[in-house]
Design an enzyme around this catalytic site. Structure first.
Site, PDB file in Angstrom:
ATOM      1  N   GLY A  22       0.844  -1.191   0.000  1.00 55.33           N
ATOM      2  CA  GLY A  22       0.000   0.000   0.000  1.00 55.33           C
ATOM      3  C   GLY A  22       0.875   1.236   0.000  1.00 55.33           C
ATOM      4  O   GLY A  22       2.006   1.205   0.503  1.00 55.33           O
TER       5      GLY A  22
ATOM      6  N   GLN B 201       2.882  10.079   1.051  1.00 56.80           N
ATOM      7  CA  GLN B 201       4.172   9.389   1.064  1.00 56.80           C
ATOM      8  C   GLN B 201       5.008   9.694  -0.180  1.00 56.80           C
ATOM      9  O   GLN B 201       6.202   9.414  -0.199  1.00 56.80           O
ATOM     10  CB  GLN B 201       3.974   7.872   1.183  1.00 56.80           C
ATOM     11  CG  GLN B 201       3.381   7.449   2.524  1.00 56.80           C
ATOM     12  CD  GLN B 201       3.243   5.949   2.602  1.00 56.80           C
ATOM     13  OE1 GLN B 201       2.272   5.382   2.130  1.00 56.80           O
ATOM     14  NE2 GLN B 201       4.239   5.295   3.176  1.00 56.80           N
TER      15      GLN B 201
ATOM     16  N   CYS C 160       6.129   0.451   7.555  1.00 58.87           N
ATOM     17  CA  CYS C 160       5.689   1.527   6.652  1.00 58.87           C
ATOM     18  C   CYS C 160       6.814   1.894   5.690  1.00 58.87           C
ATOM     19  O   CYS C 160       7.971   1.990   6.097  1.00 58.87           O
ATOM     20  CB  CYS C 160       5.296   2.741   7.502  1.00 58.87           C
ATOM     21  SG  CYS C 160       4.725   4.152   6.539  1.00 58.87           S
ATOM     22  N   LEU C 161       6.453   2.121   4.421  1.00 57.46           N
ATOM     23  CA  LEU C 161       7.450   2.491   3.413  1.00 57.46           C
ATOM     24  C   LEU C 161       8.153   3.798   3.753  1.00 57.46           C
ATOM     25  O   LEU C 161       9.252   4.053   3.266  1.00 57.46           O
ATOM     26  CB  LEU C 161       6.785   2.611   2.038  1.00 57.46           C
ATOM     27  CG  LEU C 161       6.235   1.309   1.444  1.00 57.46           C
ATOM     28  CD1 LEU C 161       5.441   1.603   0.176  1.00 57.46           C
ATOM     29  CD2 LEU C 161       7.347   0.318   1.153  1.00 57.46           C
TER      30      LEU C 161
ATOM     31  N   HIS D  43      -4.320   1.447   7.650  1.00 55.50           N
ATOM     32  CA  HIS D  43      -3.001   2.099   7.687  1.00 55.50           C
ATOM     33  C   HIS D  43      -2.935   3.218   6.637  1.00 55.50           C
ATOM     34  O   HIS D  43      -2.491   4.333   6.936  1.00 55.50           O
ATOM     35  CB  HIS D  43      -1.940   1.017   7.443  1.00 55.50           C
ATOM     36  CG  HIS D  43      -0.522   1.501   7.393  1.00 55.50           C
ATOM     37  ND1 HIS D  43       0.432   1.112   8.305  1.00 55.50           N
ATOM     38  CD2 HIS D  43       0.120   2.333   6.520  1.00 55.50           C
ATOM     39  CE1 HIS D  43       1.589   1.699   8.012  1.00 55.50           C
ATOM     40  NE2 HIS D  43       1.424   2.431   6.928  1.00 55.50           N
ATOM     41  N   GLU D  44      -3.413   2.931   5.421  1.00 56.34           N
ATOM     42  CA  GLU D  44      -3.320   3.926   4.340  1.00 56.34           C
ATOM     43  C   GLU D  44      -4.263   5.101   4.591  1.00 56.34           C
ATOM     44  O   GLU D  44      -3.912   6.252   4.330  1.00 56.34           O
ATOM     45  CB  GLU D  44      -3.629   3.290   2.975  1.00 56.34           C
ATOM     46  CG  GLU D  44      -2.707   2.161   2.553  1.00 56.34           C
ATOM     47  CD  GLU D  44      -1.231   2.453   2.731  1.00 56.34           C
ATOM     48  OE1 GLU D  44      -0.812   3.622   2.586  1.00 56.34           O
ATOM     49  OE2 GLU D  44      -0.487   1.511   3.043  1.00 56.34           O
TER      50      GLU D  44
ATOM     51  N   HIS E  86      -2.768   7.487   6.821  1.00 59.12           N
ATOM     52  CA  HIS E  86      -1.806   8.353   6.127  1.00 59.12           C
ATOM     53  C   HIS E  86      -2.505   9.581   5.533  1.00 59.12           C
ATOM     54  O   HIS E  86      -1.933  10.665   5.491  1.00 59.12           O
ATOM     55  CB  HIS E  86      -1.133   7.605   4.966  1.00 59.12           C
ATOM     56  CG  HIS E  86       0.110   6.854   5.330  1.00 59.12           C
ATOM     57  ND1 HIS E  86       1.210   7.466   5.890  1.00 59.12           N
ATOM     58  CD2 HIS E  86       0.443   5.549   5.181  1.00 59.12           C
ATOM     59  CE1 HIS E  86       2.169   6.551   6.072  1.00 59.12           C
ATOM     60  NE2 HIS E  86       1.726   5.377   5.661  1.00 59.12           N
TER      61      HIS E  86
HETATM   62 NI    NI Z   1       2.695   3.531   5.681  1.00 55.59          NI
END
Ligand code: NI
Length: 183
Positions: A46, A51, A88-89, A130-131, A134
């Protein structure tokens, strides 16, 4: 399509509220394609617009083949509780157990502006929560206890030097996270 730089912890945009998307045009389609490419290059499941330094209320996910571009999402139903580790990325190598609803229903628009409704359980439900966090400036570390969050932030002080300007540059074709459950 092009790979986008991923903003890492410390970049202010990760803490900002996103804006509702109103134009479903070529710019949005390009952003969605670039976000999918970037997410796959980072071996993520995701990725949310902040991000990649954008303010659109938009996220892309691909969880075990359930692939969606999700615009202006809203969680309209949540049920149950499930605790599992997240990554998380935007914070490579930080981890923490997070309580999420076990099952959610998300109402949103797709990349063409058509209404969609996603009934999700398990990892997809976790990834969507989670997304969507964000999109409202919230990160998984916010859910950790004070001590656990502090431990991750201490770790980050060493890791962050790899990301000058709070930017993570990806290389095409390079798989950076073999676990494949980073979002
Ligand atoms: Ni994340």
């Amino acid at each position: 399509m092009s790979l986008l730089a991923i903003h890492t912890l410390g970049s202010p945009i990760l803490r900002e509220e996103t804006q509702l998307v109103t134009a479903f045009d070529d710019d949005l389609r390009t952003l969605i394609a670039d976000m999918f490419e970037t997410m796959y290059a980072a071996s993520g499941i995701g990725l949310a617009a902040p991000q990649v330094g954008r303010t659109e209320r938009l996220t892309v996910v691909d969880v075990e083949g359930a692939k969606y571009a999700i615009v202006n999402p809203e969680i309209v139903f949540r049920e149950g509780k499930d605790r599992a580790e997240e990554a998380c990325l935007s914070m490579p190598e930080l981890y923490g157990d997070v309580d999420r609803a076990k099952r959610v229903i998300v109402k949103a628009l797709d990349g063409e502006g058509k209404p969609i409704e996603i009934h999700a359980t398990g990892l997809l439900a976790r990834c969507l929560q989670h997304e969507i966090d964000h999109l409202h400036g919230k990160l998984f570390i916010d859910y950790l206890s004070y001590l656990k969050r502090r431990a991750q932030l201490v770790k980050w002080e060493e890791l962050r030097v790899e990301y000058p300007g709070n930017l993570r540059q990806l290389k095409a074709g390079a798989v950076t996270e073999p676990d494949g459950e980073t979002m």
